[in-house]
Design a protein around this motif. Structure first.
Motif, mmCIF file in Angstrom:
data_model
loop_
_atom_site.group_PDB
_atom_site.id
_atom_site.type_symbol
_atom_site.label_atom_id
_atom_site.label_comp_id
_atom_site.label_asym_id
_atom_site.label_seq_id
_atom_site.Cartn_x
_atom_site.Cartn_y
_atom_site.Cartn_z
ATOM 1 N N ALA A 223 0.829 -1.207 0.000
ATOM 2 C CA ALA A 223 0.000 0.000 0.000
ATOM 3 C C ALA A 223 0.862 1.254 0.000
ATOM 4 C CB ALA A 223 -0.930 -0.012 1.209
ATOM 5 N N LYS A 224 1.920 1.260 0.793
ATOM 6 C CA LYS A 224 2.820 2.422 0.825
ATOM 7 C C LYS A 224 3.452 2.635 -0.552
ATOM 8 C CE LYS A 224 5.629 2.938 4.341
ATOM 9 N NZ LYS A 224 6.609 2.576 5.395
ATOM 10 N N ARG A 225 3.819 1.544 -1.185
ATOM 11 C CA ARG A 225 4.425 1.646 -2.509
ATOM 12 C C ARG A 225 3.445 2.278 -3.497
ATOM 13 N NH1 ARG A 225 5.173 -3.327 -3.080
ATOM 14 N NH2 ARG A 225 7.183 -3.477 -2.036
ATOM 15 N N ARG A 226 2.175 1.905 -3.387
ATOM 16 C CA ARG A 226 1.178 2.402 -4.335
ATOM 17 C C ARG A 226 0.799 3.864 -4.099
ATOM 18 N NH1 ARG A 226 -1.761 -0.314 -7.920
ATOM 19 N NH2 ARG A 226 -1.252 -2.517 -8.220
ATOM 20 N N VAL A 227 0.805 4.318 -2.863
ATOM 21 C CA VAL A 227 0.385 5.699 -2.601
ATOM 22 C C VAL A 227 1.547 6.679 -2.699
ATOM 23 C CG1 VAL A 227 -1.521 4.948 -1.128
ATOM 24 C CG2 VAL A 227 0.675 5.536 -0.075
ATOM 25 N N PHE A 228 2.760 6.171 -2.888
ATOM 26 C CA PHE A 228 3.904 7.066 -3.039
ATOM 27 C C PHE A 228 3.709 7.953 -4.265
ATOM 28 C CE2 PHE A 228 8.205 7.843 -4.872
ATOM 29 C CZ PHE A 228 8.619 8.746 -3.916
ATOM 30 N N GLY A 229 3.891 9.220 -4.081
ATOM 31 C CA GLY A 229 3.613 10.196 -5.136
ATOM 32 C C GLY A 229 2.426 11.036 -4.728
ATOM 33 N N THR A 230 1.386 10.379 -4.197
ATOM 34 C CA THR A 230 0.297 11.120 -3.563
ATOM 35 C C THR A 230 0.793 11.664 -2.232
ATOM 36 O OG1 THR A 230 -1.384 9.724 -4.609
ATOM 37 C CG2 THR A 230 -2.062 10.958 -2.648
ATOM 38 N N VAL A 231 1.538 10.842 -1.532
ATOM 39 C CA VAL A 231 2.208 11.249 -0.288
ATOM 40 C C VAL A 231 3.650 10.768 -0.358
ATOM 41 C CG1 VAL A 231 0.121 11.162 1.151
ATOM 42 C CG2 VAL A 231 1.521 9.106 0.875
ATOM 43 N N GLY A 232 4.490 11.287 0.515
ATOM 44 C CA GLY A 232 5.828 10.746 0.657
ATOM 45 C C GLY A 232 5.791 9.524 1.552
ATOM 46 N N ILE A 233 6.805 8.690 1.459
ATOM 47 C CA ILE A 233 6.942 7.547 2.369
ATOM 48 C C ILE A 233 8.397 7.511 2.844
ATOM 49 C CG2 ILE A 233 5.098 6.226 1.273
ATOM 50 C CD1 ILE A 233 7.288 4.482 -0.035
ATOM 51 N N ASP A 234 8.633 6.778 3.931
ATOM 52 C CA ASP A 234 10.001 6.677 4.430
ATOM 53 C C ASP A 234 10.829 5.745 3.547
ATOM 54 O OD1 ASP A 234 8.440 4.542 5.239
ATOM 55 O OD2 ASP A 234 9.094 4.554 7.324
ATOM 56 N N MET A 235 10.425 4.510 3.427
ATOM 57 C CA MET A 235 11.128 3.522 2.612
ATOM 58 C C MET A 235 10.299 2.247 2.569
ATOM 59 S SD MET A 235 14.131 2.343 5.301
ATOM 60 C CE MET A 235 14.597 4.024 5.734
ATOM 61 N N ILE A 236 10.654 1.359 1.650
ATOM 62 C CA ILE A 236 10.092 0.006 1.626
ATOM 63 C C ILE A 236 11.198 -0.913 2.129
ATOM 64 C CG2 ILE A 236 9.077 -1.821 0.256
ATOM 65 C CD1 ILE A 236 7.311 0.622 0.463
ATOM 66 N N ALA A 237 11.060 -1.353 3.361
ATOM 67 C CA ALA A 237 12.143 -2.107 3.993
ATOM 68 C C ALA A 237 12.112 -3.579 3.591
ATOM 69 C CB ALA A 237 12.049 -1.979 5.508
ATOM 70 N N GLY A 238 13.310 -4.135 3.400
ATOM 71 C CA GLY A 238 13.447 -5.566 3.158
ATOM 72 C C GLY A 238 13.775 -6.288 4.454
#
Length: 435
Positions: A223-238
């Motif tokens: 979900a964070k990956r998909r909304v990036f651009g509408t909002v900022g995100i911290d990172m997608i952690a592995g």
């Protein structure tokens, strides 16, 4: 299957063996992506009603309104007051250390004035509103609340909204207590992709935020990956990682358990030790074999160490540092007699723990620096979460009448060369002598 992999940089197949060891498939699960896409669209379309439906379905919490799922700040203060004395003291000590460290990161507005009176600079402002995702249920980590909330507040973010699922209505008192200490402004008992969607798009009750931070499961990450651009995100952690460079001066048992400290996260976590002393590597291997059965998460450790763990024999510490930069680990321990001597050789690592007493676990909880770190080799180009992630920079340009004569002629020439004639005209109009 070996207890832990053994590699030697002198071997002809070392490079290919290390590449296989480091390989991590970050491809997204199509079923998860499809589910998340539908949930986000539903939340964007129906707002509160969609969030309530998913909360009832996934968390088994029925509510007549999203307002009913907002946890009052007084409940967080009560949770803090109700903690056992030792837990409260530990949480407060950690919060104070995290706050003190991050206060050093706060950027300041600056300007300078050129001889002709033109002023240039940079203005620093905080984000208006930030969303913090906090896992609920068994995977609830109050330390993550502190690490995400405190830098945002130090940066000056006026409104911090936390979302956290409460499966079956169960609230985690340590998480609520950490929210009180971290200065969280509003808390909603919602989670999953629906909570990310609510933060990103806003609903009738929950206002949209500017950035979403915090860990979560595969659905939250998608979900964070998909909304990036509408909002900022911290990172997608592995998966979590630890890499240790050792010279044999630290007790082998210490480093065996340090390897455990990250390998116990899950089966995909990675724990690697680099050392030029083969006898010491054997001692660490023996310590792993001796201590592993005593670990409560031994089953996870066995899989993690066998699949992605390694003891690597290097030709020396300099080669070990070169491998560090190739691996670019999330956590790096320099467990050597003189860590300062090799620190200049390190370019890529999320957090660097220097000396035998600097165990990675101290950084996770209470040393002060942030434990939200780049994984999967992204330390080559990114940094730990910090105050700077919650501040924006705006350029300041105040051109004097005299400065406009110099800059205007430069701009006219460059704009004309690019065929942007209105740009050229805009600068030319301010010239005393347009010719």
């Amino acid at each position: 299957m070996p207890l832990i992999n053994r590699l030697d940089t002198r071997s002809a197949d070392f490079d290919s063996a290390l590449t296989r060891l480091l390989a991590y498939d970050a491809s997204q699960d199509e079923s998860i992506e499809s589910t998340v896409r539908d949930i986000l669209h539903d939340v964007q379309t129906r707002g509160d009603a969609a969030v309530l439906d998913y909360t009832a379905r996934f968390d088994r919490v029925q509510a007549g309104s999203l307002t009913a799922l907002e946890i009052p700040r007084s409940d967080c203060q009560a949770a803090l007051a109700g903690l056992p004395a030792d837990r409260r003291a530990a949480l407060e000590a950690a919060a104070e250390r995290v706050r003190r460290y991050h206060e050093h990161q706060r950027a300041q507005t600056w300007t300078y004035t050129e001889p002709d009176g033109t002023m240039l600079g940079q203005q620093i402002t905080p984000l208006d509103r930030v969303g913090l995702y906090v896992p609920g249920g068994k995977a609830a980590y109050p330390s993550s609340v502190l690490m995400n909330a405190i830098p945002a507040k130090v940066a000056g973010v006026p409104e911090l909204i936390m979302v956290t699922p409460t499966p079956g209505g169960t609230r985690n008192p340590m998480v609520l207590a950490a929210a009180a200490l971290g200065g969280v402004d509003r808390i909603f008992a919602i989670g999953g992709a629906q909570a990310v969607g609510a933060l990103a798009y806003g609903t009738q009750t929950l206002p949209a935020v500017d950035k979403i931070v915090g860990p979560g499961n595969a659905y939250v990450a998608a979900a964070k990956r998909r909304v990036f651009g509408t909002v900022g995100i911290d990172m997608i952690a592995g998966p979590s990682e630890i890499l240790i460079v050792a010279d044999g001066s630290t007790p082998a048992e210490w480093l065996a358990v340090d390897l455990f400290s990250q390998a116990e996260h899950d089966e995909l976590a990675q724990a690697i030790l680099l050392c030029p002393d083969e006898a010491y590597l054997n001692a660490v291997r023996d310590a792993i074999e001796r201590l592993l059965p005593q670990q409560p998460r031994a089953d996870i450790l066995r899989v993690s160490l066998a699949n992605r763990g390694a003891l690597i024999h290097t030709t020396g510490l300099e080669q070990a540092c070169s491998l560090v930069n190739r691996i670019a680990p999330e956590h790096l321990e320099l467990s050597v007699r003189d860590p300062q001597a090799i620190l200049p050789l390190i370019r890529h690592a999320g957090a660097i723990f220097m000396g035998a007493y600097s165990s990675e676990s101290l950084g996770d909880y209470c040393a002060g620096p942030n434990h939200v770190l780049p994984t999967a080799r992204t330390a080559r180009f990114s940094s730990p979460l910090g105050v700077y992630d919650f501040q924006k920079r705006s350029s300041l340009i105040q051109v004097s009448a005299t400065g406009a004569q110099t800059l205007g002629r430069i701009a006219v020439t460059l704009a004309t060369s690019e065929g942007l004639h209105a740009h050229a005209a805009s600068a030319a109009l301010r010239l005393n002598d347009p010719a």
